[in-house]
Design an enzyme around this catalytic site. Structure first.
Site, mmCIF file in Angstrom:
data_model
loop_
_atom_site.group_PDB
_atom_site.id
_atom_site.type_symbol
_atom_site.label_atom_id
_atom_site.label_comp_id
_atom_site.label_asym_id
_atom_site.label_seq_id
_atom_site.Cartn_x
_atom_site.Cartn_y
_atom_site.Cartn_z
ATOM 1 N N ASP A 71 -2.511 -4.430 5.423
ATOM 2 C CA ASP A 71 -1.890 -4.928 4.206
ATOM 3 C C ASP A 71 -2.216 -3.932 3.112
ATOM 4 O O ASP A 71 -3.368 -3.551 2.932
ATOM 5 C CB ASP A 71 -2.375 -6.335 3.834
ATOM 6 N N GLY A 161 8.117 3.936 1.316
ATOM 7 C CA GLY A 161 7.708 3.127 0.166
ATOM 8 C C GLY A 161 7.689 3.924 -1.136
ATOM 9 O O GLY A 161 8.645 4.600 -1.501
#
Ligand code: ITT
Length: 205
Positions: A71, A161
């Site tokens: 994460d 990203g």
């Protein structure tokens, strides 16, 4: 390590898979992808650590195989630490432009939110928390950070990203201008992975 052990990468993010698969395989893991039909995991934690554990536990317990989850996200100081744990969903509230990917929309929103913020106030960091869960057994949680700043325009075509906007201050290059290997040397994910593998070795897993 003589016998490769199966490890499922509990992620749907192919950018993470590309960065993690080879180093884990080189370490001796038989790395498997998350099965296509695995149900959506609700990431309802409020920290990277909680969410990494939620994902790794969900997969390890459902499939009975060791699972590793990542994460991660971007903290921008001028935005009070946003988007943080909500990095993947940052621009969900913004109208989509046709043909634009989720990553592109996130970067468009980030640049807009930082409009007028001078270079010295654009400091930021990537954080990564990695969890490895062995079903009915041990859990390892580690983290890593990558300090840098947010540029005024995108640069580079590698990575994923927010990489095209995130500048490494020493290299003066964005994450997207680094090769995969060079990024792993500098990145939050590379640092977390090194700690994870050291812990696996130390515990003799
Ligand atoms: P999984 O939960 O399936 O792993 P995800 O993309 O939803 O995939 P996260 O919830 O951890 O993963 O969100 C992380 C987001 O932070 C990701 O979508 C990227 O936008 C950003 N991010 C994380 N690491 C990054 C990196 O190395 N380079 C650029 N952006 C990164």
């Amino acid at each position: 390590m003589t016998t490769p052990r199966t490890l499922i990468l509990a992620t749907r993010n192919q950018g993470k898979v590309r960065e993690l698969r080879d180093p884990l395989a080189r370490f001796g893991f038989d790395v498997q992808s998350l099965p296509e039909d695995f149900p959506e995991i609700e990431e309802n934690g409020t920290t990277f650590e909680e969410n990494a554990l939620i994902k790794a536990r969900a997969v390890a317990n459902a499939l009975g195989v060791a699972a590793a989850a990542d994460d991660s996200g971007l903290e921008v100081d001028a935005l009070g630490g946003a988007p943080g744990v909500y990095s993947a969903r940052y621009s969900e509230d913004w109208p989509a432009v046709e043909g634009e990917s989720k990553d592109e929309r996130n970067n468009r929103k980030l640049l807009a939110e930082l409009e007028g913020v001078p270079a010295e106030k654009r400091t930021a960091r990537f954080r990564c928390c990695m969890a490895l869960v062995i079903p009915g057994g041990e859990e390892i949680v580690v983290s890593g950070a990558w300090e840098g700043s947010i540029g005024f325009e995108r640069a580079g075509a590698n990575g994923f990203g927010y990489d095209p906007l995130f500048i490494d201050p020493e290299l003066e290059l964005t994450g997207a201008e680094l090769t995969r290997e060079a990024k792993m040397v500098r990145s939050h994910r590379g640092k977390a992975l090194a700690k994870l593998l050291a812990e696996v070795e130390e515990r003799g897993l």
